[in-house]
Design an enzyme around this catalytic site. Structure first.
Site, PDB file in Angstrom:
ATOM      1  N   TYR A  40       1.004  -1.258   0.123  1.00 35.61           N
ATOM      2  CA  TYR A  40       0.038  -0.282  -0.024  1.00 35.61           C
ATOM      3  C   TYR A  40       0.821   1.370   0.056  1.00 35.61           C
ATOM      4  O   TYR A  40       0.505   2.179  -0.602  1.00 35.61           O
ATOM      5  CB  TYR A  40      -0.826  -0.092   1.459  1.00 35.61           C
ATOM      6  CG  TYR A  40      -2.060   1.134   1.285  1.00 35.61           C
ATOM      7  CD1 TYR A  40      -3.118   1.110   0.675  1.00 35.61           C
ATOM      8  CD2 TYR A  40      -1.773   2.090   2.264  1.00 35.61           C
ATOM      9  CE1 TYR A  40      -4.254   1.999   0.716  1.00 35.61           C
ATOM     10  CE2 TYR A  40      -2.529   3.005   2.338  1.00 35.61           C
ATOM     11  CZ  TYR A  40      -3.833   3.077   1.687  1.00 35.61           C
ATOM     12  OH  TYR A  40      -4.925   3.984   1.757  1.00 35.61           O
ATOM     13  N   LYS A  74       0.856   4.117  -3.193  1.00 35.48           N
ATOM     14  CA  LYS A  74       0.382   5.408  -2.687  1.00 35.48           C
ATOM     15  C   LYS A  74       1.684   6.462  -3.100  1.00 35.48           C
ATOM     16  O   LYS A  74       1.373   7.420  -3.531  1.00 35.48           O
ATOM     17  CB  LYS A  74       0.151   5.558  -1.257  1.00 35.48           C
ATOM     18  CG  LYS A  74      -1.316   4.983  -1.024  1.00 35.48           C
ATOM     19  CD  LYS A  74      -2.419   5.241  -1.867  1.00 35.48           C
ATOM     20  CE  LYS A  74      -3.839   5.197  -1.418  1.00 35.48           C
ATOM     21  NZ  LYS A  74      -4.877   5.435  -2.219  1.00 35.48           N
TER      22      LYS A  74
END
Length: 254
Positions: A155, A159
């Site tokens: 993640y 991002k």
């Protein structure tokens, strides 16, 4: 509320719940025509009911942002229906948290696909309409996790990648009247943070309370807080703000 987006068309990925829903409602409140895609059909139906009760128009369709053909077909349909697409918010995202030694190939690939490939697919699909009309706003939803976060190698990387995509789109598309910016939320009360609390085995109320102790403004974030930042970037008057990342986290993130 001011109607700063009267006559504008906003396209939001992953817009059926949480941050995406908050953003969709904000645009509708300010006069925009709103199109939302999501893979969660049940949540889309609830969103349609909510919009209908409030008297807002909504285009909602089940779609997977990872599927290029689906995204391009729906973008074309929305552009044909409303005559244009002015604003894209790349919000679709998933979590598959785990420490590195436990993280599977599937954990990694699914997160990369949804966040990065999905945003790439949507941005590529809408840009041709924005280039033709010499106007556009692209807002990518990143995260404070882009700076690194335990259990989120996938993640955090995705991002951070979105921030690189944002800056590149800003450079390439700026001359066409299109800006690209990114909002990086901190702790926001959503279904996703509830899932994180469940994963670590902590009641959500306690999870929120503990998180707030680390936030300088001494409260947790709500989807409306992110919608405020998205609305700023999407505003016609923000045309000289381009390639920026704003951390909406109740305090500084370094």
């Amino acid at each position: 509320m001011a109607r700063n987006f009267e006559g504008r068309v906003a396209f939001i990925t992953g817009g059926s719940r949480g941050i995406g829903k908050g953003v969709a409602l904000r645009f509708a409140e300010e006069g925009a025509k709103v199109a939302v895609i999501d893979i969660n059909e049940e949540a889309l139906n609830e969103l349609e009911k909510d919009f209908s009760q409030k008297g807002y128009e909504l285009y909602a369709k089940k779609a997977n942002v990872v599927n290029k053909d689906e995204v391009e077909s729906i973008v074309q349909e929305v552009a044909s229906m409303y005559g244009k697409i002015d604003i894209l918010v790349n919000n679709a995202g998933i979590i598959r948290d785990n420490l590195l030694f436990k993280m599977t190939d599937s954990d990694w690939e699914q997160v990369m696909d949804v966040h990065l490939k999905g945003s790439f697919n949507a941005a590529r699909a809408v840009q041709k309409y924005m280039v033709d009309q010499k106007y556009g706003r692209i807002i990518n939803i990143s995260s404070t996790s882009a700076l690194g976060n335990r259990g989120q190698a996938n993640y955090a990387t995705a991002k951070a990648g979105l921030q690189g995509l944002t800056k590149t789109l800003a450079i390439e598309l700026g001359k066409y009247g299109i800006t690209a910016n990114s909002v990086a939320p901190g702790f926001i009360e959503t279904e996703m943070t509830k899932a994180t609390a469940e994963r670590v085995g902590v009641p959500f109320d306690e999870f929120v309370k503990h998180s707030v102790t680390k936030i300088p403004v001494a409260r947790s974030g709500k989807p409306a807080d992110i919608a405020n930042a998205v609305a700023f970037f999407a505003d016609e008057k923000s045309s000289f703000v381009n390639g920026q990342v704003i951390y909406v986290a109740g305090g500084p993130k370094t």
